[in-house]
Design a protein around this motif. Structure first.
Motif, PDB file in Angstrom:
ATOM      1  N   ILE A 187     -15.453  -6.237  -0.070  1.00 22.82           N
ATOM      2  CA  ILE A 187     -16.412  -6.602  -1.195  1.00 22.82           C
ATOM      3  C   ILE A 187     -16.625  -8.106  -1.405  1.00 22.82           C
ATOM      4  N   GLN A 188     -15.241  -8.799  -1.211  1.00 20.76           N
ATOM      5  CA  GLN A 188     -15.637 -10.285  -1.720  1.00 20.76           C
ATOM      6  C   GLN A 188     -16.385 -10.933  -0.561  1.00 20.76           C
ATOM      7  N   GLU A 189     -16.301 -10.302   0.765  1.00 24.37           N
ATOM      8  CA  GLU A 189     -16.964 -11.114   1.847  1.00 24.37           C
ATOM      9  C   GLU A 189     -18.477 -10.565   1.730  1.00 24.37           C
ATOM     10  N   VAL A 190     -18.789  -9.354   1.270  1.00 23.92           N
ATOM     11  CA  VAL A 190     -20.248  -9.352   1.264  1.00 23.92           C
ATOM     12  C   VAL A 190     -20.898 -10.219   0.127  1.00 23.92           C
ATOM     13  N   ASN A 191     -20.231 -10.125  -1.097  1.00 23.58           N
ATOM     14  CA  ASN A 191     -20.261 -10.918  -2.178  1.00 23.58           C
ATOM     15  C   ASN A 191     -21.667 -11.066  -2.743  1.00 23.58           C
ATOM     16  N   THR A 192     -22.111  -9.813  -2.927  1.00 24.47           N
ATOM     17  CA  THR A 192     -23.584  -9.608  -3.446  1.00 24.47           C
ATOM     18  C   THR A 192     -23.466  -9.261  -5.170  1.00 24.47           C
ATOM     19  N   GLY A 193     -22.162  -9.141  -5.638  1.00 20.59           N
ATOM     20  CA  GLY A 193     -22.289  -8.934  -7.135  1.00 20.59           C
ATOM     21  C   GLY A 193     -22.291  -7.564  -7.375  1.00 20.59           C
ATOM     22  N   ASN A 194     -22.836  -6.628  -6.654  1.00 26.04           N
ATOM     23  CA  ASN A 194     -22.951  -5.000  -7.013  1.00 26.04           C
ATOM     24  C   ASN A 194     -22.130  -4.187  -6.242  1.00 26.04           C
ATOM     25  N   LEU A 195     -21.177  -4.840  -5.743  1.00 28.53           N
ATOM     26  CA  LEU A 195     -20.038  -3.717  -4.797  1.00 28.53           C
ATOM     27  C   LEU A 195     -18.921  -3.435  -5.822  1.00 28.53           C
ATOM     28  N   PHE A 196     -18.577  -2.329  -5.941  1.00 27.36           N
ATOM     29  CA  PHE A 196     -17.518  -1.895  -6.828  1.00 27.36           C
ATOM     30  C   PHE A 196     -16.708  -0.678  -6.120  1.00 27.36           C
ATOM     31  N   VAL A 197     -15.586  -0.042  -6.998  1.00 25.78           N
ATOM     32  CA  VAL A 197     -15.003   1.128  -6.513  1.00 25.78           C
ATOM     33  C   VAL A 197     -14.861   2.350  -7.107  1.00 25.78           C
ATOM     34  N   ASN A 198     -15.029   3.382  -6.630  1.00 21.42           N
ATOM     35  CA  ASN A 198     -14.790   4.799  -7.154  1.00 21.42           C
ATOM     36  C   ASN A 198     -13.179   5.096  -6.829  1.00 21.42           C
ATOM     37  N   LEU A 199     -12.181   4.847  -7.618  1.00 21.75           N
ATOM     38  CA  LEU A 199     -10.928   4.992  -7.450  1.00 21.75           C
ATOM     39  C   LEU A 199     -10.632   6.276  -7.181  1.00 21.75           C
ATOM     40  N   ASP A 200     -10.241   6.940  -6.080  1.00 24.66           N
ATOM     41  CA  ASP A 200      -9.881   8.068  -5.906  1.00 24.66           C
ATOM     42  C   ASP A 200      -8.427   8.271  -5.810  1.00 24.66           C
ATOM     43  N   THR A 201      -7.791   8.692  -6.972  1.00 22.83           N
ATOM     44  CA  THR A 201      -6.110   8.625  -6.735  1.00 22.83           C
ATOM     45  C   THR A 201      -5.807   9.686  -5.914  1.00 22.83           C
ATOM     46  N   GLY A 202      -6.302  10.617  -5.420  1.00 25.57           N
ATOM     47  CA  GLY A 202      -5.586  11.700  -4.261  1.00 25.57           C
ATOM     48  C   GLY A 202      -5.963  11.163  -2.989  1.00 25.57           C
ATOM     49  N   ASN A 203      -7.189  10.539  -2.520  1.00 28.82           N
ATOM     50  CA  ASN A 203      -7.479  10.257  -1.454  1.00 28.82           C
ATOM     51  C   ASN A 203      -6.518   9.159  -0.774  1.00 28.82           C
ATOM     52  N   PRO A 226      -2.412   4.863  -5.540  1.00 30.33           N
ATOM     53  CA  PRO A 226      -3.473   4.623  -6.597  1.00 30.33           C
ATOM     54  C   PRO A 226      -2.860   3.576  -7.380  1.00 30.33           C
ATOM     55  N   CYS A 227      -1.472   3.609  -7.820  1.00 33.53           N
ATOM     56  CA  CYS A 227      -0.980   2.663  -8.817  1.00 33.53           C
ATOM     57  C   CYS A 227      -1.171   1.098  -8.250  1.00 33.53           C
ATOM     58  N   GLU A 228      -0.571   0.984  -6.940  1.00 32.82           N
ATOM     59  CA  GLU A 228      -0.806  -0.346  -6.444  1.00 32.82           C
ATOM     60  C   GLU A 228      -2.171  -0.446  -6.075  1.00 32.82           C
ATOM     61  N   ALA A 229      -3.185   0.251  -5.569  1.00 35.17           N
ATOM     62  CA  ALA A 229      -4.370  -0.003  -5.464  1.00 35.17           C
ATOM     63  C   ALA A 229      -5.166  -0.472  -6.736  1.00 35.17           C
ATOM     64  N   VAL A 230      -4.691   0.111  -8.086  1.00 34.73           N
ATOM     65  CA  VAL A 230      -5.105  -0.635  -8.993  1.00 34.73           C
ATOM     66  C   VAL A 230      -4.683  -2.198  -9.624  1.00 34.73           C
ATOM     67  N   MET A 231      -3.657  -2.394  -8.865  1.00 35.61           N
ATOM     68  CA  MET A 231      -3.481  -3.897  -9.020  1.00 35.61           C
ATOM     69  C   MET A 231      -4.047  -4.556  -8.322  1.00 35.61           C
ATOM     70  N   PHE A 279      -3.039   5.646 -15.494  1.00 32.97           N
ATOM     71  CA  PHE A 279      -3.957   5.383 -16.504  1.00 32.97           C
ATOM     72  C   PHE A 279      -3.222   4.149 -17.199  1.00 32.97           C
ATOM     73  N   THR A 280      -1.766   3.624 -17.213  1.00 27.49           N
ATOM     74  CA  THR A 280      -1.459   2.776 -17.850  1.00 27.49           C
ATOM     75  C   THR A 280      -2.077   1.447 -17.254  1.00 27.49           C
ATOM     76  N   LEU A 281      -1.933   1.272 -16.040  1.00 20.33           N
ATOM     77  CA  LEU A 281      -2.420   0.196 -15.293  1.00 20.33           C
ATOM     78  C   LEU A 281      -4.040   0.074 -15.419  1.00 20.33           C
ATOM     79  N   LEU A 282      -4.615   1.262 -15.597  1.00 21.93           N
ATOM     80  CA  LEU A 282      -6.148   0.930 -15.701  1.00 21.93           C
ATOM     81  C   LEU A 282      -6.372   0.269 -17.116  1.00 21.93           C
ATOM     82  N   LYS A 283      -5.800   1.132 -18.274  1.00 22.88           N
ATOM     83  CA  LYS A 283      -5.940   0.682 -19.703  1.00 22.88           C
ATOM     84  C   LYS A 283      -5.632  -0.957 -19.648  1.00 22.88           C
ATOM     85  N   GLU A 284      -4.394  -1.549 -19.264  1.00 23.03           N
ATOM     86  CA  GLU A 284      -4.067  -2.761 -18.956  1.00 23.03           C
ATOM     87  C   GLU A 284      -5.233  -3.754 -18.575  1.00 23.03           C
ATOM     88  N   ARG A 285      -5.890  -3.245 -17.821  1.00 20.10           N
ATOM     89  CA  ARG A 285      -6.879  -3.895 -17.135  1.00 20.10           C
ATOM     90  C   ARG A 285      -8.210  -3.819 -17.673  1.00 20.10           C
TER      91      ARG A 285
END
Length: 275
Positions: free
Chosen positions: A164-180, A189-194, A234-240
């Motif tokens: 995401i940071q190397e492409v650096n177009t400003g329109n790249l984001f994440v769909n966080l799939d907790t199970g995948n 998923p907990c560490e991924a949110v961090m 959810f706690t980590l997401l809300k904190e962010r």
């Protein structure tokens, strides 16, 4: 947060009935999955009108590929799945580019993709190929006001952050799939949110267990029956500051799927009440 699920639409004639099923489960949003041979603007207008009529917000468009060559396993998909496939990548990229005017007409700003396996080695030829194709897609998407969201799972979270940071177009984001993240064996998923929290724009609430066979993805489970720690996620997401969509995904069909989604909805609401 707004709760929803996925609507897998095979034909626009069925879209009102599909959105009504979401409404009947007391959900307010959905991710739309629709893979026609050719994207038509008239179809986008029909779908948009049907969603509005049923009071369902389309939170994102989950863009698949118009082929069935992905096996959803942990060996040969390294070469066959996603945009950097030598055999199928160019045609898949062309198909995603063809969906951009459709999204603009639909009035949906987020396109979710399974990019494919991203190597951890930033000097690998496969990483460079992925970088170039994602850059092309992101640049074109930006002209249509569309964000590209990576479905998590087929790479470590830090590798996805690098991409995401190397492409650096400003329109790249994440769909966080907790199970995948667990089922592919590359993260939690907990560490991924961090790692990815600032880029999360949608969430697949999905449960599962880690793989025990190096060739087979871990099994998906109903929410609460796998190893995902939803309270911590959810706690980590809300904190962010995340306050967007929770999209419940259950990869089975029929009445059992409906029951699991409804039970999962109640399960997650109870967790969120105490955070």
């Amino acid at each position: 947060m707004k709760f929803g699920t996925l609507v897998r639409l095979k034909h626009v004639d069925n879209c009102v009935a599909a959105f009504e099923k979401v409404k009947a489960m007391q959900l307010e949003s959905c991710q739309l999955v629709y893979k026609p041979a050719t994207y038509a603007l008239e179809d986008a207008r029909v779908i948009k009108e049907a969603a509005a009529k049923c009071g369902i917000e389309i939170s994102a468009f989950f863009a698949g590929f118009y082929d069935d060559y992905t096996a959803w396993e942990l060996k040969y998909d390294f070469r066959n799945a996603g945009l950097n496939s030598v055999a199928f990548g160019a045609e898949r990229l062309k198909y995603l580019l063809g969906a951009l005017p459709f999204l603009q007409e639909l009035g949906v700003s987020d396109m979710i993709i399974h990019a494919g396996f991203v190597p951890n080695d930033p000097f690998a030829p496969e990483y460079a190929e992925m970088l170039c194709r994602v850059k092309l897609l992101a640049d074109r998407a930006k002209k249509y006001g569309v964000n590209i969201l990576f479905e998590t799972g087929g790479e470590s979270p830090i590798t996805l952050l690098r991409l995401i940071q190397e492409v650096n177009t400003g329109n790249l984001f994440v769909n966080l799939d907790t199970g995948n993240l667990i089922m592919y064996g590359y993260g939690n998923p907990c560490e991924a949110v961090m790692t990815l929290g600032q880029y999360v724009r949608n969430v697949h609430a999905k449960d599962g267990v880690p793989p025990t066979d190096p060739y087979t993805i871990g099994a998906e489970k109903a929410l609460g029956e796998g190893v995902v720690d939803f309270r911590r996620v959810f706690t980590l997401l809300k904190e962010r500051g995340y306050d967007r969509f929770i999209t419940i995904e259950r990869e089975i069909e029929g009445e059992e799927q409906k029951r699991d989604i409804e039970r999962g909805f109640m399960y997650l609401k109870e967790i969120l009440k105490n955070i």
